[in-house]
Write an enzyme that holds these catalytic residues in place. Sequence first.
Site, PDB file in Angstrom:
ATOM      1  N   HIS A  68     -27.371  11.634   7.310  1.00  0.00           N
ATOM      2  CA  HIS A  68     -25.938  11.984   7.093  1.00  0.00           C
ATOM      3  C   HIS A  68     -25.665  13.273   7.602  1.00  0.00           C
ATOM      4  CE1 HIS A  68     -21.953  12.312   5.392  1.00  0.00           C
ATOM      5  NE2 HIS A  68     -21.951  10.891   5.253  1.00  0.00           N
ATOM      6  N   CYS A  72      10.683 -14.776  -7.812  1.00  0.00           N
ATOM      7  CA  CYS A  72      10.342 -16.177  -7.677  1.00  0.00           C
ATOM      8  C   CYS A  72       9.103 -16.430  -8.467  1.00  0.00           C
ATOM      9  CB  CYS A  72      10.399 -16.698  -6.262  1.00  0.00           C
ATOM     10  SG  CYS A  72       8.854 -15.736  -5.381  1.00  0.00           S
TER      11      CYS A  72
END
Length: 714
Positions: free
Chosen positions: A636, A29
Amino acid sequence: MNTSTPEALAEKILRGVGGPENIESLTHCATRLRFQLHDGEKADQAALDALDGVMGTVPQSGDRFQIVIGGAVAGVYSDIMNSPSMSGAGTPRPQSDAEVKAEIRAKGRGRFAWLDNFFEYLSDSFRPLLGVLLGASLIIAIASMLDAFGLVDFRSADKSATWVFVDSMWRSVLYFLPIMVAYNAAKKLKIDPWVGATVMAAVMTPNFTGMIGSKTPGVTTTTNTTLGTSESVAHVFGLPMQLNDYGGQVFVPLLMVALLALVYKGLKRIFPENVQMVFVPFFSMLIMIPLTAFLIGPMGVWAGNGLGTGLSWLNGHAPIVFAIVIPMLYPFLVPLGLHWPLNALMLVNINTLGYDFIQGPMGTWNFACFGATAGVLLLSIRHREKDMRQTATGALAAGLLGGISEPSLYGIHLRFKRIYPRMLVGCLVGGVIIGLLGGVNTKAFAFTSLLTIPVFDPMIKYIISISAAFFTSMALVYFADYRTKEERAQVNAERDTAEAAAGGKAVVPAQAVAADDRELVAVGAAATGAAGSAAGTATGAEAPSGGTPATSTPATGTPATAGKGLELTAPVAGRVVGLGEVEDPVFASRALGEGVGIEPADGHVVAPVDGELITVADTGHAFGIRTANGVEVLIHVGIDTVKMQGKGFDVRVAAGQKISAGDLLAEVDLAAVRAAGHPAVTLMTVLNTADMTSVEPHVGQDVTAGTPVVTVRR
């Protein structure tokens, strides 16, 4: 920058939907590729959503799958259909007994599959007409502008031949819309579309419509003196048939084709295949044309008029309620394709009342949508987001000039949950204003864009309401942002990393940073944290094990400042190593700043400095701290430990908490980390290294938690 070719995108989409062999049919479409798949479960929605050029995906029941592309959909569709691998697609393949059973089960997927089918039928009957409807609306807009400036009397009853001809250019679409809808609806239900168009055309011929109000023998016309209306009835084969002008009607073809599909498919089962071409259309016409003229046509007109009358009553008795409900509903109807029934009612209103009162309030929704997109565009310019700027520019152009909202919705609004609430405020403001001002009407079906403003009456009321909706949404999105603070910091950090890379500095590109590390870049409040960390350490060098500590200086070569700096202490006990020795390329490249790695002797993780916890990862593997003087520190624990999803990590703190050096952050089961196959090295970096005069790691020593291992000088 997106360097993929259209052909490459087409091939990626084919792989994402399960390969060409999984495609039963494909259409498109104005903005979407619409797949009918053999097996909807084979579509990889996450992979398709991640593709550059794909705005979003919409899986549906019955193995239907939509991919939102935007304005480039026709080109992508063409590339897919012309792909050599598509030669075996588009036809049903033989199915095993198990597949047949699975298909039957799939048809019942979801309690509302029938509702999906109903709205799919409505949508596919109108979608192919978007182009000609938009073209007609722009012709009307141009004529209306000329009328507004007094150059032509657009509404005159005695127009010149020139303007009668101009009228025919747009009336051709609206008047013959029933034939076009019948064609599309028949195609959707997989019957001969020309039969559907022919049945509808039969009751729109000059022969048929010429009987209305005429003195043809067998035609009776009565006039309602109270309402000032007339009604014509023709007696055909001794039966009364109400005569209607079906020009512009949409309910009639939708009802007719639904019944025609049953008749047509039934006739195909009756007649042998070698005579179907003649007798199936013949008997379909013989049955359906009378049924349409005598029964379906009048019923469709009554149904459309009834719905229009009901909404008209609400608009007349509670205009403010009506004006608010319409724009507040549309943001939820359009993404699902459920707005077409209301669009059909607009056409019915124009055909029966001579004007429509839905499009005015609907326009406030559209402009609230476009205003939100404008807010995103301004933010993308401010924050130098190239991809989002391109997306928002295209979506805003499609909206303001074409009245099409799908590029904004699928490309932006549905991706960021902060936009919708702010856009709804714009819808509400526009709806309230248009209601208080008494409503706005239009005599033409128009896509609500800047170019069609002149077709609305009173125009000044319409301009006030859509402007309020537009600027309210734009301001709310711009000042509140469509991203959270954390997302904004992360995206800006990635941007700066990419810009630094493009400038020739030794950095790791943002796309190479792992997902968990990108999340941690957001610890830095300054957007230059990640890029600066790499740029500032590009010339830094580590000392050999046990040697003199290395000094990291900014890329400008400014010498390290003498004197005492801020000492960052070891967050864990163990052996201190340089970042160049760790196995993670992101940390090793210093894309996340200069610092150290520590091979931990135990899992007791403590704060290395006084400050505030800006980030605490949900998985417990990472912590971000900002000191009082703005040094941003990342701790970390392990490499790729985000994959452990928090197993083995006992977090003792929360984001936003004030901490002191030595405070316990977490207890980590190092044995579990190593058993999962992850290096246990704990990394500590200064994210905003570029803002510092120097960051000096002290490597090659065995330390206990709390021992100074990095010196930071501002």
